[in-house]
Design a protein around this motif. Structure first.
Motif, mmCIF file in Angstrom:
data_model
loop_
_atom_site.group_PDB
_atom_site.id
_atom_site.type_symbol
_atom_site.label_atom_id
_atom_site.label_comp_id
_atom_site.label_asym_id
_atom_site.label_seq_id
_atom_site.Cartn_x
_atom_site.Cartn_y
_atom_site.Cartn_z
ATOM 1 N N ALA A 160 15.064 14.563 4.234
ATOM 2 C CA ALA A 160 13.862 14.412 3.548
ATOM 3 C C ALA A 160 13.284 13.591 3.676
ATOM 4 N N TYR A 161 11.316 13.712 3.922
ATOM 5 C CA TYR A 161 11.041 12.683 3.868
ATOM 6 C C TYR A 161 10.016 11.942 2.907
ATOM 7 N N THR A 162 9.802 10.861 2.304
ATOM 8 C CA THR A 162 9.783 10.408 1.114
ATOM 9 C C THR A 162 8.125 9.238 1.672
ATOM 10 N N LEU A 163 7.067 9.751 0.545
ATOM 11 C CA LEU A 163 5.825 8.863 0.913
ATOM 12 C C LEU A 163 5.115 8.496 -0.595
ATOM 13 N N PHE A 164 5.441 7.253 -0.338
ATOM 14 C CA PHE A 164 5.135 6.292 -1.549
ATOM 15 C C PHE A 164 3.972 6.109 -1.859
ATOM 16 N N ILE A 165 2.697 5.642 -2.562
ATOM 17 C CA ILE A 165 1.376 5.406 -2.339
ATOM 18 C C ILE A 165 0.997 5.043 -3.421
ATOM 19 N N SER A 166 0.903 3.216 -3.499
ATOM 20 C CA SER A 166 0.201 2.776 -4.291
ATOM 21 C C SER A 166 -1.171 3.122 -5.014
ATOM 22 N N SER B 219 12.940 25.038 -2.730
ATOM 23 C CA SER B 219 13.152 25.800 -1.346
ATOM 24 C C SER B 219 14.027 24.871 0.115
ATOM 25 N N PRO B 220 14.250 24.977 0.931
ATOM 26 C CA PRO B 220 13.841 24.464 1.873
ATOM 27 C C PRO B 220 12.365 23.945 2.533
ATOM 28 N N ASN B 221 12.046 23.093 2.720
ATOM 29 C CA ASN B 221 11.007 23.040 3.388
ATOM 30 C C ASN B 221 9.858 23.784 2.940
ATOM 31 N N SER B 222 9.608 22.008 2.019
ATOM 32 C CA SER B 222 8.595 22.136 0.965
ATOM 33 C C SER B 222 8.403 20.893 0.430
ATOM 34 N N ALA B 223 7.159 21.066 -0.358
ATOM 35 C CA ALA B 223 6.379 19.442 -0.208
ATOM 36 C C ALA B 223 6.636 19.794 -2.088
ATOM 37 N N ILE B 224 6.784 18.093 -2.076
ATOM 38 C CA ILE B 224 6.804 17.854 -3.484
ATOM 39 C C ILE B 224 5.318 16.842 -3.411
ATOM 40 N N ILE B 225 4.627 16.819 -4.567
ATOM 41 C CA ILE B 225 3.247 16.181 -4.663
ATOM 42 C C ILE B 225 3.232 15.989 -6.870
ATOM 43 N N ARG C 3 4.678 15.018 10.507
ATOM 44 C CA ARG C 3 3.649 14.783 11.951
ATOM 45 C C ARG C 3 3.038 13.466 11.643
ATOM 46 N N TYR C 4 2.177 14.022 9.825
ATOM 47 C CA TYR C 4 1.329 12.759 9.508
ATOM 48 C C TYR C 4 1.930 12.160 8.833
ATOM 49 N N LEU C 5 3.350 11.528 8.313
ATOM 50 C CA LEU C 5 4.055 11.021 7.402
ATOM 51 C C LEU C 5 4.672 10.103 9.165
ATOM 52 N N GLU C 6 4.784 10.812 10.382
ATOM 53 C CA GLU C 6 5.802 10.392 11.011
ATOM 54 C C GLU C 6 4.555 9.220 11.814
ATOM 55 N N LEU C 7 3.091 9.717 11.456
ATOM 56 C CA LEU C 7 2.511 8.408 11.976
ATOM 57 C C LEU C 7 1.776 7.304 11.145
ATOM 58 N N LEU C 8 2.830 8.214 9.540
ATOM 59 C CA LEU C 8 1.944 6.536 8.901
ATOM 60 C C LEU C 8 3.246 6.064 9.098
ATOM 61 N N HIS C 9 4.477 6.543 9.487
ATOM 62 C CA HIS C 9 5.622 5.531 9.602
ATOM 63 C C HIS C 9 5.095 4.832 11.340
ATOM 64 N N ASP D 52 0.939 -1.183 0.104
ATOM 65 C CA ASP D 52 0.030 0.140 0.146
ATOM 66 C C ASP D 52 0.668 1.307 -0.013
ATOM 67 N N TYR D 53 1.840 1.605 0.859
ATOM 68 C CA TYR D 53 2.667 2.357 0.906
ATOM 69 C C TYR D 53 4.013 2.601 0.988
ATOM 70 N N VAL D 54 5.089 3.288 1.161
ATOM 71 C CA VAL D 54 6.397 2.632 1.425
ATOM 72 C C VAL D 54 6.793 4.761 2.422
ATOM 73 N N PHE D 55 6.971 4.293 3.252
ATOM 74 C CA PHE D 55 7.726 5.045 3.800
ATOM 75 C C PHE D 55 8.757 5.420 4.115
ATOM 76 N N SER D 56 10.285 6.633 3.836
ATOM 77 C CA SER D 56 11.888 6.769 4.119
ATOM 78 C C SER D 56 11.816 8.112 4.362
ATOM 79 N N ARG D 57 12.866 8.280 5.676
ATOM 80 C CA ARG D 57 13.499 8.993 5.590
ATOM 81 C C ARG D 57 14.688 9.290 5.642
#
Length: 304
Positions: free
Chosen positions: A101-107, A76-82, A146-152, A27-32
């Motif tokens: 960076a944090y990354t989240l890949f959602i199938s 720039s620093p502190n950016s979201a890439i979607i 915080r959202y990403l860390e909760l998913l992790h 379903d998803y993969v998280f990494s930091r």
């Protein structure tokens, strides 16, 4: 550079250079990625690659540019890439020694499985060319972290159960709404909105998607929507395909399936009631439609 089409199982290779990593089945993969792990990441990611699901990157520092669909975009620093499914991505100018960076890949399959309110998310936004990179305030950065860390934490070391999977669905649903809210606050009018008065074809696309949002529970015929717009079904199909990459019939079917999934999982109604609510002649025809598009029966989906 070569281009690779990758799925969620291939994405899991980032574990080798992640400070923190978790994978929630398919379903998803998280990494930091933190300073000191980046050099290995650079050796792996310095290629064009295409992921068949949704990608969310929270770039804290070290990523100066990223290439999306062959276009170099400043970060720039502190950016979201979607990015959405099948975007072509490669790293640009990156300080691999200091990247964080944090990354989240959602199938793609999981994206279709979560509870998104079709009355809140206008389907028009699914194809608009909004900026894939959004600069964040400190508070917005912390919120997305915080959202990403909760998913992790939800995926790390836990067996996949009905409850854990429901937590994952709702967390990702909330994350997507949050990103939409942030993007809406940061973005000006989209290019399509600025050009709408100049492009009659784009006006038809806009109106078609609004009509699908209104009538998809009752009407699945392309001809119905063409009649509403006073154009031929053939012309409507042509301009929708050219503008969005999907056919008019695909847009209708996807909206019906999303509504059906929400009803099956959250309405408390039985399959026959849902079939009639979505204007199918009987439960059997609804079941065939649902299985053809999802690969499982309505009953199997309810139990998943």
């Amino acid at each position: 550079m070569t281009q690779r089409v990758v799925g969620i199982s291939h994405i899991a290779n980032i574990k080798s250079f992640s400070t923190d990593f978790s994978s929630f089945g398919k379903d998803y993969v998280f990494s930091r990625i933190t300073p000191g792990t980046g050099n290995k990441a650079g050796a792996i990611l310095d290629n064009h690659w295409r992921f068949d699901g949704m990608t969310v990157i929270l770039a804290l520092k070290g990523i100066n540019t990223i290439n999306i669909n062959m276009e170099s975009i400043d970060v720039s620093p502190n950016s979201a890439i979607i990015t959405g499914p099948n975007a072509i991505i490669s790293t640009g100018e990156v300080d691999w020694e200091n990247v964080e960076a944090y990354t989240l890949f959602i199938s793609k399959e999981f994206m279709m499985d979560i509870n998104l309110d079709v009355n809140v998310i206008n389907v028009r936004q699914q194809f608009q060319k909004r900026k894939p990179v959004v600069s964040l305030t400190d508070d917005e950065t912390m919120l997305l972290r915080r959202y990403l860390e909760l998913l992790h934490l939800n995926a790390k070391g836990r067996e996949v159960s009905l409850y854990v999977k429901s937590i994952a669905r709702n967390l990702i649903s909330a994350l997507i709404y949050e990103i939409m809210e942030i993007a809406a606050n940061h973005d000006g009018p989209s290019e399509e909105e600025n050009e709408r008065g100049k492009s009659r074809r784009l006006g038809y696309v806009h109106d078609f998607l609004q009509l699908v949002n209104i009538y998809h529970t009752k009407e699945r015929s392309v001809g119905f929507y063409a009649d509403k717009l006073y154009i031929s079904p053939k012309y409507l199909s042509l301009i929708i395909k050219e503008s969005t990459g999907k056919s008019a019939a695909q847009w209708i079917d996807e909206c019906v399936i999303l509504e059906a999934k929400n009803l099956l999982r959250f309405s408390g109604k039985n399959i026959q009631q849902i079939a009639y609510e979505l204007n199918f002649s009987n439960q059997s025809s609804f079941g065939k439609f649902f299985k053809h598009l999802t690969g499982m029966s309505p009953t199997e989906f309810q139990r998943s």
